[in-house]
Enzyme design. Structure first.
Site, PDB file in Angstrom:
ATOM      1  N   SER A 189       1.182  -1.447   0.072  1.00 35.26           N
ATOM      2  CA  SER A 189       0.112  -0.096   0.264  1.00 35.26           C
ATOM      3  C   SER A 189       1.254   1.161  -0.121  1.00 35.26           C
ATOM      4  O   SER A 189       0.195   2.624  -0.085  1.00 35.26           O
ATOM      5  CB  SER A 189      -1.038   0.478   1.652  1.00 35.26           C
ATOM      6  OG  SER A 189      -0.213   0.299   2.072  1.00 35.26           O
ATOM      7  N   ASP A 241      -3.927   3.647  14.769  1.00 37.99           N
ATOM      8  CA  ASP A 241      -4.357   2.768  14.543  1.00 37.99           C
ATOM      9  C   ASP A 241      -4.780   0.415  15.987  1.00 37.99           C
ATOM     10  O   ASP A 241      -3.073   0.724  16.305  1.00 37.99           O
ATOM     11  CB  ASP A 241      -4.206   1.570  13.418  1.00 37.99           C
ATOM     12  CG  ASP A 241      -4.222   0.285  12.510  1.00 37.99           C
ATOM     13  OD1 ASP A 241      -5.035  -0.416  13.009  1.00 37.99           O
ATOM     14  OD2 ASP A 241      -4.882  -0.290  11.401  1.00 37.99           O
ATOM     15  N   LYS A 307     -12.805   4.466   0.124  1.00 40.62           N
ATOM     16  CA  LYS A 307     -13.630   3.007  -0.848  1.00 40.62           C
ATOM     17  C   LYS A 307     -14.546   2.191  -1.579  1.00 40.62           C
ATOM     18  O   LYS A 307     -15.879   2.664  -0.622  1.00 40.62           O
ATOM     19  CB  LYS A 307     -13.196   1.832   0.791  1.00 40.62           C
ATOM     20  CG  LYS A 307     -12.258   1.869   0.940  1.00 40.62           C
ATOM     21  CD  LYS A 307     -11.065   1.133   0.804  1.00 40.62           C
ATOM     22  CE  LYS A 307      -9.326   1.660   1.430  1.00 40.62           C
ATOM     23  NZ  LYS A 307      -8.341   1.028   1.113  1.00 40.62           N
TER      24      LYS A 307
END
Length: 356
Positions: A189, A241, A307
């Site tokens: 990514s 995260d 997304k």
């Protein structure tokens, strides 16, 4: 024959077609698209040749999200004799009275079948260039400021011939930015953010907008593909995260990791320049989150991914960007948006927003 050919990612022909029809109609250029599923290109045919030529000249190609490249067709599909493909191309160019081109690009659709044409495209390029120069179609020396002649191969026996202009096209072969995956990056990514920086930030502004010592926040950071790009540019990064970050990034001393929800994290100080975000979440929710960061002065610029749903992908992107623009306008913020379906994207669109 007023037609545009546009390259796109295989499987996104409907989005590319919907976008070009929408943008052209906004400029009162009307027509229809011809497309085949998974072909990786679309043809837009307009009813008015002059109107299409004006649109192609004046509309900023960089504003198109799903198109990788575009050019004006000069002929119907050419049928090439495998024993002498070059003569057909030269004859077609001369019949269309083409001249003074700066370069020729032999390209092909970015599909499994299309990629098999890459060797043929390379073999054709030099002799085709020589023949076009001899015929007066190409200038004797390559000129980056002159028009570009495209030969878009569909097979070894068929191709489209077209024209683009260097001030309003993609300078990349097949419209694709090919990047090398860094061996020490924690995930592939990382190439998305690297491509986004190259796509959205002019190189002559990197020293001020991607500067060493800047502070950045990466929402949805793990395992650290996007954080890697920030660290590589000597930024100080807050990684958000619930998962674990790559130890190699933590060892740099440039990363602080907080295991909290990216939608709940709030910075303690207003000293963050970059917010980056690649969370798997509904695009409307991500758009609202980025608006909150800009409105609260928690960042100056942001690159984030939307997304895409299975259906109405183009419509969803437009809806989110319009929602964001409205909220930022209501907050009195002057911002600039850029959005692109990057080569290293898949089922997402990458967006850049900058506050002035």
């Amino acid at each position: 024959m007023p037609q545009l050919l546009l390259y796109c990612r295989s499987g996104f022909e409907k989005e590319c077609a919907g976008e070009i029809q929408d943008k052209a109609a906004q400029q009162e250029v009307f027509g229809f698209c011809k497309l085949t599923k998974d072909a990786a290109f679309v043809i837009f045919e307009a009813y008015d040749s002059d109107a299409l030529a004006a649109f192609y000249r004046d509309y900023d190609f960089s504003n198109l999200i799903f198109a990788r490249q575009w050019f004006l067709l000069v002929d119907d599909l050419l049928q090439l004799n495998p024993a002498d493909r070059i003569s057909t191309v030269v004859e077609s160019a001369l019949a269309a009275e083409l001249s003074a081109f700066g370069e020729v690009r032999v390209e092909y659709p970015e599909t499994n079948d299309g990629k098999t044409l890459s060797t043929l495209a390379r073999k054709l390029t030099v002799p085709l260039r020589q023949s076009l120069r001899k015929a007066g179609v190409l200038l004797q020396k390559e000129n980056s400021r002159a028009a570009v002649l495209h030969l878009f191969m569909l097979s070894g026996s068929s191709a489209y011939l077209g024209i683009s202009y260097p001030e309003n096209n993609s300078p990349l072969e097949n419209g694709i930015m090919r990047l090398k995956f860094p061996a020490d990056a924690p995930s592939r990514s990382t190439l998305k953010l690297e491509e986004a920086f190259i796509q959205f930030i002019p190189k002559d502004e990197w020293d001020t907008r991607l500067a060493s010592g800047m502070r950045a926040v990466d929402l949805g950071a793990c395992p650290g593909g996007w954080t890697y790009q920030l660290v590589k540019r000597s930024m100080m990064v807050t990684a958000i995260d619930n998962g674990m970050m790559a130890q190699s990034l933590m060892d740099t001393g440039q990363v602080k990791h907080f295991q909290v929800d990216g939608f709940k994290f709030k910075p303690e100080k207003k000293n963050v320049h970059w917010l980056v975000c690649d969370m798997i979440e509904k695009p409307q929710r991500v758009g609202q989150l980025v608006c909150d960061w800009l409105i609260n002065e928690w960042c100056q610029e942001s690159i984030f991914n939307l997304k895409l749903p299975m259906k109405k992908r183009y419509e969803t992107v437009v809806e989110v960007l319009e929602m964001m623009q409205q909220k930022l306008d209501e907050a009195g913020l002057d911002v600039e948006f850029q959005a692109k379906h990057l080569y290293h994207d898949r089922e997402e669109v990458t967006v850049h927003v900058r506050k002035f």
